[in-house]
Structures are given as C-alpha cells and as structure tokens.
Design an enzyme around this catalytic site. Structure first.
Site, mmCIF file in Angstrom:
data_model
loop_
_atom_site.group_PDB
_atom_site.id
_atom_site.type_symbol
_atom_site.label_atom_id
_atom_site.label_comp_id
_atom_site.label_asym_id
_atom_site.label_seq_id
_atom_site.Cartn_x
_atom_site.Cartn_y
_atom_site.Cartn_z
ATOM 1 N N GLY A 248 0.641 -1.301 0.067
ATOM 2 C CA GLY A 248 -0.241 0.046 -0.095
ATOM 3 C C GLY A 248 0.839 1.297 0.139
ATOM 4 O O GLY A 248 0.224 2.427 -0.063
ATOM 5 N N PRO A 283 4.940 -4.947 -0.341
ATOM 6 C CA PRO A 283 4.758 -3.652 -1.457
ATOM 7 C C PRO A 283 4.692 -4.166 -2.785
ATOM 8 O O PRO A 283 5.728 -4.976 -3.034
ATOM 9 C CB PRO A 283 6.139 -2.994 -0.775
ATOM 10 C CG PRO A 283 6.864 -4.075 -0.509
ATOM 11 C CD PRO A 283 6.275 -5.070 -0.003
ATOM 12 N N ARG A 285 3.731 -1.205 -5.797
ATOM 13 C CA ARG A 285 3.751 -0.231 -6.410
ATOM 14 C C ARG A 285 5.204 0.590 -5.862
ATOM 15 O O ARG A 285 5.814 1.323 -6.686
ATOM 16 C CB ARG A 285 2.686 0.740 -6.127
ATOM 17 C CG ARG A 285 2.716 2.095 -6.903
ATOM 18 C CD ARG A 285 1.499 3.157 -6.399
ATOM 19 N NE ARG A 285 0.160 2.256 -5.983
ATOM 20 C CZ ARG A 285 -0.691 2.087 -6.871
ATOM 21 N NH1 ARG A 285 -0.812 2.624 -8.042
ATOM 22 N NH2 ARG A 285 -1.908 1.654 -6.489
ATOM 23 N N ARG A 321 -4.826 2.511 -16.123
ATOM 24 C CA ARG A 321 -4.903 3.381 -15.016
ATOM 25 C C ARG A 321 -5.641 4.850 -15.146
ATOM 26 O O ARG A 321 -6.561 4.858 -14.310
ATOM 27 C CB ARG A 321 -3.614 3.485 -14.189
ATOM 28 C CG ARG A 321 -2.919 2.115 -13.818
ATOM 29 C CD ARG A 321 -1.703 2.427 -12.748
ATOM 30 N NE ARG A 321 -2.354 2.585 -11.524
ATOM 31 C CZ ARG A 321 -2.271 3.922 -11.022
ATOM 32 N NH1 ARG A 321 -1.810 5.042 -11.820
ATOM 33 N NH2 ARG A 321 -2.837 4.071 -9.701
ATOM 34 N N TYR A 325 -8.977 4.547 -13.077
ATOM 35 C CA TYR A 325 -8.848 5.069 -11.674
ATOM 36 C C TYR A 325 -8.729 6.720 -11.737
ATOM 37 O O TYR A 325 -8.436 7.354 -10.937
ATOM 38 C CB TYR A 325 -7.697 4.765 -10.832
ATOM 39 C CG TYR A 325 -7.585 3.319 -10.958
ATOM 40 C CD1 TYR A 325 -8.498 2.353 -10.310
ATOM 41 C CD2 TYR A 325 -6.546 2.744 -11.551
ATOM 42 C CE1 TYR A 325 -8.191 1.060 -10.240
ATOM 43 C CE2 TYR A 325 -6.387 1.340 -11.457
ATOM 44 C CZ TYR A 325 -7.086 0.498 -10.763
ATOM 45 O OH TYR A 325 -6.852 -0.736 -10.746
ATOM 46 N N CYS A 352 -11.294 2.725 -29.651
ATOM 47 C CA CYS A 352 -12.649 3.347 -29.776
ATOM 48 C C CYS A 352 -13.404 3.539 -28.392
ATOM 49 O O CYS A 352 -14.326 2.769 -28.334
ATOM 50 C CB CYS A 352 -13.304 2.850 -30.770
ATOM 51 S SG CYS A 352 -12.505 2.415 -32.389
ATOM 52 N N GLU A 353 -12.949 4.214 -27.512
ATOM 53 C CA GLU A 353 -13.781 4.783 -26.367
ATOM 54 C C GLU A 353 -13.172 6.155 -25.900
ATOM 55 O O GLU A 353 -11.971 6.586 -25.905
ATOM 56 C CB GLU A 353 -12.695 3.707 -25.251
ATOM 57 C CG GLU A 353 -13.291 2.318 -25.188
ATOM 58 C CD GLU A 353 -14.562 1.786 -24.652
ATOM 59 O OE1 GLU A 353 -15.501 2.428 -24.153
ATOM 60 O OE2 GLU A 353 -14.864 0.627 -25.109
HETATM 61 N N1 LLP Z 1 -1.015 -7.330 -0.785
HETATM 62 C C1 LLP Z 1 -2.424 -7.334 -1.259
HETATM 63 C C2 LLP Z 1 -3.335 -8.400 -0.505
HETATM 64 C C3 LLP Z 1 -2.763 -6.741 -2.239
HETATM 65 O O1 LLP Z 1 -4.021 -6.723 -2.536
HETATM 66 C C4 LLP Z 1 -2.020 -5.578 -2.919
HETATM 67 C C5 LLP Z 1 -2.496 -4.898 -3.965
HETATM 68 C C6 LLP Z 1 -0.693 -5.529 -2.344
HETATM 69 C C7 LLP Z 1 -0.335 -6.359 -1.320
HETATM 70 C C8 LLP Z 1 0.210 -4.606 -3.125
HETATM 71 O O2 LLP Z 1 -0.150 -3.322 -3.025
HETATM 72 P P1 LLP Z 1 0.583 -1.927 -3.362
HETATM 73 O O3 LLP Z 1 1.959 -2.117 -2.515
HETATM 74 O O4 LLP Z 1 1.227 -2.200 -4.680
HETATM 75 O O5 LLP Z 1 -0.004 -0.871 -3.120
HETATM 76 N N2 LLP Z 1 -4.268 -1.651 -10.006
HETATM 77 C C9 LLP Z 1 -4.276 -0.682 -8.868
HETATM 78 C C10 LLP Z 1 -3.657 -1.117 -7.701
HETATM 79 C C11 LLP Z 1 -4.608 -2.507 -7.314
HETATM 80 C C12 LLP Z 1 -3.741 -3.131 -5.892
HETATM 81 C C13 LLP Z 1 -4.387 -4.456 -5.575
HETATM 82 N N3 LLP Z 1 -3.750 -5.034 -4.408
HETATM 83 C C14 LLP Z 1 -3.750 0.645 -9.297
HETATM 84 O O6 LLP Z 1 -3.362 0.491 -10.625
HETATM 85 O O7 LLP Z 1 -3.700 1.440 -8.730
#
Ligand code: LLP
Length: 424
Positions: A248, A283, A285, A321, A325, A352-353
């Site tokens: 996150g 992590p 992202r 994205r 979002y 085409c969107e």
């Molecule tokens: N752990 C679990 C259980 C998760 O569901 C996720 C992401 C992570 C870790 C990793 O989260 P991060 O560190 O990357 O925030 N497609 C969306 C993001 C979806 C995240 C889904 N779960 C976007 O492009 O913003």
C-alpha cells in the site's frame, strides 16, 4: 522528487535518457509502444525500503514480499530475487513466474480470496512460506487438501481491520464492506478452529487495507490492530511467528509526498515492540511504480476550436490506470524543443472509447512522429494491459547501465489469433 527524477531519467543534449541509454535508441530498436524499466531505479527502490526496515528493526527478522501483481515480468522478479526479496502472489500463474525467475518458494506468501484447489495443491507442494487465508471456507479447503497430500499448510488469516485507507475506492480494501479479508471480530474464533486443524499450522497475522497510500497513519493503525490480535492469540496459546500489514505504500505520480519509509518502518517496529515476531511487508507499487515508463510515438496532432488532441500509439489497453481510476501520469516529450512553446493537448490513444485518454490538458511540445514518455508506468501498467481492439501488447525492455535488454517481446497479431478456431 518528481517522477522523472525518481526514475533517474534525464535530458542530455536535448533528449531523454534512462541510465546510459537514449530513449530514441530504444524506440529505433524495439518500436513503440514499449514499457521501459530501469534496473537501477528498481534496485534503488527495493534497497530504500530494505534499508529502512533493516535499520529500524532491533535484530528482528523481516522479509519484503514484493507483490508480484504490480509487475510480474520475469526480469523484474529475477532482479528482485537477486536482491533477496520474497514474493506475494495471488495465483498459481504468479507462483510459476516466481519459481522461473529464481525466487525461493520458502519466501512466498499466497494472498487472494479465490484460490482454487489446484493452486493450493501446487503451492503446498512447492513449499511456500504462508497462505494468507481470506475466508473460513478457504481454510477448510486448505486443511483438506493439505491432509490429502500428507502436508501441513502454514497459514495467516488476512483480517479486515476496518481502517479507512482514504485512497481511491477501487483500491481501498480494508473497510467492512470490501470483499477482502476476514471480519476482525470473527478472526479470533477462526484462529482457534484453525489451530485445531491437522492440515494447518497457524504462523501469522496479515492484513492489507489499500493501495497508493500517501499517509502512513491508516497503515500504522491497522498494524496496531493486528498486533493486538496477535496478543489475544498468544493468550489463547496460538503462537504467531510473523505479522504483516500488507502493501500500500504510495509513490509520487504528480506532486504527492510519499510516505517516509524510515518513519514508517520505525512506526511498525514500535507497534511490534518487544514481541519476537518476524515483520513481513507486501509492497508492489513502491518498488516498481517509478521504475518504469511507457514510451510512445505521436501518430497525429488534431487541432480544434475547443480542444487539441495528441493521438499517440499507446492507449488504454496498454495503460488502463487513467481510464479506470482517473489516475494521473506525467507525460513528457522525449526531445526537448525550447524553440516551440507547448500546446495544451489531451493525450489520447487510438482505442474506440472516450475514456481512452492518457492525460488531460497537458502542455507539450510535440508533433507527429515525435516520441513521448508516460511516466510512473512500472506498476499496474503492462500487467493490466489487454488486447482490446486486437492491439498486440507492448514490448517490455529493461535498461541496465549502457545496455537495453528486451525482457518481453512485442506480441504479434498471430500470437493473438493462435488459440482461436473457426466452426467446422
Ligand atoms: N498485498 C495485497 C493483498 C494486495 O491486494 C496488494 C494490491 C498488495 C499487497 C500490493 O499493494 P501496493 O503495495 O502495490 O499498493 N491496480 C491498482 C492497484 C491494485 C492493488 C491491488 N492490491 C492501481 O493501478 O492503482
């Protein structure tokens, strides 16, 4: 720091370079659109987190389980495996990738709320570190399969701490009304039944409240809740070996101030306090987000009375994205042209969107044939791409010093059609 600086891209003689490679050269060699990753940026992001956590701990073991879903290219996984990373997977396919990339099964945690029997058996036989279980029915299935294989499944419950991550609703997962995790007030009872199961060994507590957080407060609050749960479990005679507040950690896409990793790591350490549990993180992202860009070429410039459009060869099928979002990605011209002032464009793809817009109202100096770079595209970029409009998916390359390596070939239309059949 702006995304371009985090990525380590820089202008030299009026052109954008990544490490020791000119982006123009990348386009000449591999075509466009192409996702360009930087090994140096990837390594730096991983090390920054690793050092922050390593520094904060007081001898406590920890594992950074990179969330494979963010970018699952084998070369990315291999780079991280070599740095010592563990992995957080959500499918059997991702486990196969991790193993092919040289990752260790013993450092893999398996998240996700819909694990199939086949995926569970595969992960059990591979000997993963932990299953993050998201429901009672999954726990029962896991127990049965493990017993049938003569194995014992290491488990953590992914609990839902009911903390508001205050991020985009599509990427917020820690609230009561989300489909994810086990309700916090049910967790203790389910842990007790898990502890009595022959095919299961309780090893941890896990949660994940959302993605792209730029304030650590909710993460630390969730951590406090799961540490308190671990204490209750200890009182029930259930020993917890690891505690995981999930992933996150946000990145800078535009002007967000990202979470200070040292402060966050110190807060997690304070929350665990004198307990001996290992710290796990998931992590995605934060490791790859600013280690990649999407290189694209301008096809057409369309000037109008109300709006100007820069029509490029990348689209929402390559990077969804912005459409999904309303996410912001910086867009820069690869060739600096100071003689021409910028024009304000909506940067759009050929799909085409009407939602196929990669950036609204961007001031850019670019004309047909020029290259542009969509920044911060390393996480949830290629992995979320599709073949909509029968568009082959982009190539992926990784820059490493003065070299650039193809890490996934561009798809061809033949690739796309290969599994399709006419009626007899
Ligand atoms: N752990 C679990 C259980 C998760 O569901 C996720 C992401 C992570 C870790 C990793 O989260 P991060 O560190 O990357 O925030 N497609 C969306 C993001 C979806 C995240 C889904 N779960 C976007 O492009 O913003």
């Amino acid at each position: 720091m702006a995304p371009i600086e985090v990525f380590g891209a820089h202008y030299r003689s009026g052109e954008l370079w990544v490490e020791g490679v000119r982006l123009g050269e990348v386009a000449e060699k591999f075509g466009t659109p192409t996702f360009v990753y930087s090994r140096a940026a990837l390594t730096k992001a991983y090390r920054q987190l690793d050092e922050a956590v390593g520094h904060a701990r007081s001898g406590r073991p920890y594992t950074i389980c990179y969330a494979v879903k963010a970018n699952s290219n084998l070369a990315v996984l291999n780079t991280l495996a070599r740095l010592g990373a563990g992995f957080d997977i959500v499918s059997g396919g991702e486990l196969t990738r991790v193993l092919r990339a040289g990752g260790e099964a013993s450092k893999v945690v398996f998240s996700g709320l819909g694990k199939t029997a086949r995926e569970i058996a595969f992960a059990l036989k591979a000997g993963i570190k932990c299953f993050n279980v998201e429901s009672e029915s999954e726990l029962l299935r896991l127990n049965e399969i493990a017993i049938s294989l003569g194995l014992r499944a290491p488990v953590a419950l992914r609990v839902n701490p009911d903390v508001d991550a205050k991020t985009h609703p599509y990427i917020s997962t820690g609230l009561k009304n989300n489909k994810f995790g086990i309700a916090f007030d049910r967790a203790r009872a389910i842990y007790r039944s898990a502890a009595a199961m022959l095919g299961v060994k309780v090893v941890g507590v896990d949660c994940h409240i959302g993605s792209q957080l730029t304030d650590a407060t909710p993460l630390v609050e969730a951590m406090g809740k799961i540490v308190a749960l671990a204490d209750q479990l200890a009182a029930d005679g259930i020993e917890i070996h690891h505690i995981c507040p999930g992933g996150g950690i946000g990145v800078t896409y535009e002007n967000e101030t990202p979470i200070d990793l040292t402060t966050y790591a110190a807060a997690l350490e304070r929350a665990i306090g004198g307990r001996s549990a290992e710290l796990l993180l998931e992590p995605g992202r934060a490791i790859v987000g600013n280690a990649g860009l999407l290189l694209s070429r301008v096809e057409y410039v369309k000037l109008g009375d109300h709006k100007n459009f820069l029509i490029i060869d990348a689209a929402m099928n390559d990077l969804i994205r912005p459409a999904l979002y309303q996410a912001h990605h910086e867009i820069v011209a690869v060739r600096q042209n100071s003689s021409r002032g910028g024009t304000e464009f909506d940067v759009v793809g050929p799909v085409c969107e009407s939602a196929d817009v990669l950036g609204y109202s961007r001031k850019l100096s670019a004309s047909a044939g020029d290259l542009i770079a969509v920044l911060s595209a390393g996480a949830y970029g290629f992995v979320m791409s599709s073949n909509y409009n029968t568009r082959p998916r982009s190539a992926e390359v990784m820059v490493d010093g003065d070299g650039v390596h193809i890490v996934r070939e561009r798809e061809t239309v033949d690739n796309l059609l290969s599994g399709e059949h006419l009626l007899p």
